[in-house]
Write a protein that holds these residues in place. Structure first.
Motif, PDB file in Angstrom:
ATOM      1  N   LYS A 134       4.034 -11.277   7.512  1.00 34.40           N
ATOM      2  CA  LYS A 134       3.031 -11.239   6.459  1.00 34.40           C
ATOM      3  C   LYS A 134       1.846 -10.447   6.971  1.00 34.40           C
ATOM      4  O   LYS A 134       1.747 -10.127   8.146  1.00 34.40           O
ATOM      5  CB  LYS A 134       2.616 -12.648   6.029  1.00 34.40           C
ATOM      6  N   ARG A 135       0.932 -10.128   6.088  1.00 33.70           N
ATOM      7  CA  ARG A 135      -0.233  -9.336   6.464  1.00 33.70           C
ATOM      8  C   ARG A 135      -1.034 -10.052   7.541  1.00 33.70           C
ATOM      9  O   ARG A 135      -1.127 -11.272   7.552  1.00 33.70           O
ATOM     10  CB  ARG A 135      -1.093  -9.049   5.247  1.00 33.70           C
ATOM     11  N   ILE A 136      -1.625  -9.253   8.407  1.00 32.76           N
ATOM     12  CA  ILE A 136      -2.358  -9.820   9.535  1.00 32.76           C
ATOM     13  C   ILE A 136      -3.836  -9.448   9.491  1.00 32.76           C
ATOM     14  O   ILE A 136      -4.686 -10.212   9.924  1.00 32.76           O
ATOM     15  CB  ILE A 136      -1.700  -9.399  10.863  1.00 32.76           C
ATOM     16  N   LEU A 137      -4.167  -8.277   8.952  1.00 31.22           N
ATOM     17  CA  LEU A 137      -5.564  -7.825   8.907  1.00 31.22           C
ATOM     18  C   LEU A 137      -6.057  -7.557   7.485  1.00 31.22           C
ATOM     19  O   LEU A 137      -7.225  -7.746   7.197  1.00 31.22           O
ATOM     20  CB  LEU A 137      -5.730  -6.544   9.748  1.00 31.22           C
ATOM     21  N   ASN A 138      -5.170  -7.091   6.623  1.00 27.41           N
ATOM     22  CA  ASN A 138      -5.553  -6.807   5.236  1.00 27.41           C
ATOM     23  C   ASN A 138      -5.350  -8.033   4.360  1.00 27.41           C
ATOM     24  O   ASN A 138      -4.665  -8.979   4.737  1.00 27.41           O
ATOM     25  CB  ASN A 138      -4.726  -5.630   4.698  1.00 27.41           C
ATOM     26  N   MET A 139      -5.925  -7.990   3.178  1.00 28.69           N
ATOM     27  CA  MET A 139      -5.811  -9.124   2.255  1.00 28.69           C
ATOM     28  C   MET A 139      -4.378  -9.249   1.741  1.00 28.69           C
ATOM     29  O   MET A 139      -3.700  -8.246   1.509  1.00 28.69           O
ATOM     30  CB  MET A 139      -6.748  -8.915   1.061  1.00 28.69           C
ATOM     31  N   ASP A 140      -3.942 -10.467   1.545  1.00 29.70           N
ATOM     32  CA  ASP A 140      -2.591 -10.707   1.036  1.00 29.70           C
ATOM     33  C   ASP A 140      -2.373 -10.071  -0.337  1.00 29.70           C
ATOM     34  O   ASP A 140      -1.255  -9.711  -0.677  1.00 29.70           O
ATOM     35  CB  ASP A 140      -2.315 -12.214   0.931  1.00 29.70           C
ATOM     36  N   GLU A 141      -3.437  -9.905  -1.119  1.00 35.47           N
ATOM     37  CA  GLU A 141      -3.328  -9.366  -2.470  1.00 35.47           C
ATOM     38  C   GLU A 141      -3.090  -7.860  -2.507  1.00 35.47           C
ATOM     39  O   GLU A 141      -2.770  -7.298  -3.548  1.00 35.47           O
ATOM     40  CB  GLU A 141      -4.609  -9.676  -3.273  1.00 35.47           C
ATOM     41  N   MET A 142      -3.260  -7.183  -1.372  1.00 37.90           N
ATOM     42  CA  MET A 142      -3.072  -5.721  -1.344  1.00 37.90           C
ATOM     43  C   MET A 142      -1.630  -5.376  -1.687  1.00 37.90           C
ATOM     44  O   MET A 142      -0.704  -6.027  -1.224  1.00 37.90           O
ATOM     45  CB  MET A 142      -3.403  -5.142   0.032  1.00 37.90           C
ATOM     46  N   VAL A 143      -1.464  -4.344  -2.495  1.00 36.79           N
ATOM     47  CA  VAL A 143      -0.118  -3.889  -2.847  1.00 36.79           C
ATOM     48  C   VAL A 143       0.221  -2.565  -2.155  1.00 36.79           C
ATOM     49  O   VAL A 143       1.347  -2.102  -2.222  1.00 36.79           O
ATOM     50  CB  VAL A 143       0.049  -3.735  -4.375  1.00 36.79           C
ATOM     51  N   SER A 144      -0.742  -1.967  -1.484  1.00 41.49           N
ATOM     52  CA  SER A 144      -0.506  -0.703  -0.785  1.00 41.49           C
ATOM     53  C   SER A 144      -0.555  -0.924   0.720  1.00 41.49           C
ATOM     54  O   SER A 144      -0.938  -1.994   1.194  1.00 41.49           O
ATOM     55  CB  SER A 144      -1.558   0.332  -1.197  1.00 41.49           C
ATOM     56  N   PHE A 145      -0.164   0.096   1.437  1.00 48.70           N
ATOM     57  CA  PHE A 145      -0.172   0.052   2.899  1.00 48.70           C
ATOM     58  C   PHE A 145      -1.053   1.192   3.381  1.00 48.70           C
ATOM     59  O   PHE A 145      -0.684   2.364   3.264  1.00 48.70           O
ATOM     60  CB  PHE A 145       1.258   0.144   3.436  1.00 48.70           C
ATOM     61  N   PRO A 146      -2.236   0.887   3.919  1.00 46.78           N
ATOM     62  CA  PRO A 146      -3.291   1.884   4.112  1.00 46.78           C
ATOM     63  C   PRO A 146      -2.995   3.010   5.105  1.00 46.78           C
ATOM     64  O   PRO A 146      -3.639   4.050   5.027  1.00 46.78           O
ATOM     65  CB  PRO A 146      -4.488   1.057   4.590  1.00 46.78           C
ATOM     66  N   MET A 147      -2.053   2.869   6.012  1.00 45.41           N
ATOM     67  CA  MET A 147      -1.783   3.946   6.960  1.00 45.41           C
ATOM     68  C   MET A 147      -0.712   4.916   6.469  1.00 45.41           C
ATOM     69  O   MET A 147      -0.421   5.914   7.121  1.00 45.41           O
ATOM     70  CB  MET A 147      -1.386   3.380   8.323  1.00 45.41           C
ATOM     71  N   ARG A 148      -0.150   4.654   5.305  1.00 48.42           N
ATOM     72  CA  ARG A 148       0.781   5.615   4.717  1.00 48.42           C
ATOM     73  C   ARG A 148      -0.016   6.818   4.225  1.00 48.42           C
ATOM     74  O   ARG A 148      -1.121   6.669   3.704  1.00 48.42           O
ATOM     75  CB  ARG A 148       1.547   5.002   3.559  1.00 48.42           C
ATOM     76  N   LYS A 149       0.541   7.961   4.364  1.00 48.83           N
ATOM     77  CA  LYS A 149      -0.155   9.191   3.970  1.00 48.83           C
ATOM     78  C   LYS A 149       0.136   9.505   2.504  1.00 48.83           C
ATOM     79  O   LYS A 149       0.650  10.559   2.163  1.00 48.83           O
ATOM     80  CB  LYS A 149       0.280  10.339   4.876  1.00 48.83           C
TER      81      LYS A 149
END
Length: 173
Positions: A134-149
């Motif tokens: 499960k997510r470790i640093l971002n909010m559980d509600e996020m639907v995206s993955f921030p390091m994807r380009k």
């Protein structure tokens, strides 16, 4: 006798043949690619072999290659360390961009738990068999993955700067 990169490569090729490939020396780290479906057995061999003794998993991280062919759009990179001979290696596994998943190595290295969670959190790579993915640093509600380009680096609607001052236009105003 010190552990040489040729010894590592020969043992891997003798035991795994085409599963391991693309061997190279990058700075002081011996690097190679492993089929993603075989990562558990290769890492267990590297850890348990009496000569190789790569008993410490230093890092697990992800990479996104959005312009690559579909089967190589994501990679999981593992860094392992043999403390006895002070030798480090880098293992890279490429994953399918439509379904990026790989076996969890937490059964071999408990320290992989949070590293795999962070990689999942930022890249969306699924680690099959992970005890609590499960997510470790971002909010559980996020639907995206921030390091994807997948997103532009800047907001195209910004009006507080002039691109001419950053060399981003060819106009000679």
């Amino acid at each position: 006798m010190a552990l040489e990169t040729s010894d590592i490569q020969n043992k891997l090729v003798d035991n795994f043949e085409l599963i391991v490939r693309d061997f190279s020396q990058q700075h002081d780290i011996f690097s190679f690619e492993v089929n993603s479906t075989s990562i558990l057995e290769v890492m267990q061999f590297l850890r348990d072999d009496k000569t190789l003794r790569f008993n410490f998993l230093t890092d697990v991280c992800g990479i996104h290659y959005p312009d690559a062919e579909t089967d190589r759009q994501f990679a999981v990179v593992y860094h392992m360390h043999n403390w006895v001979d002070n030798v480090r290696i880098r293992i890279k596994c490429f994953l399918n961009g439509e379904n990026p998943e790989i076996d969890s190595v937490t059964s071999l290295f408990l320290g992989a738990n949070w590293q795999e969670r962070e990689t999942y959190d930022f890249f969306g790579i699924i680690f099959k068999g992970h005890p609590q993915l499960k997510r470790i640093l971002n909010m559980d509600e996020m639907v995206s993955f921030p390091m994807r380009k997948e997103f532009p680096l800047e907001d195209g609607g910004r009006t507080d700067k002039d691109d001419r001052f950053f060399g981003r236009t060819t106009d000679n105003c």
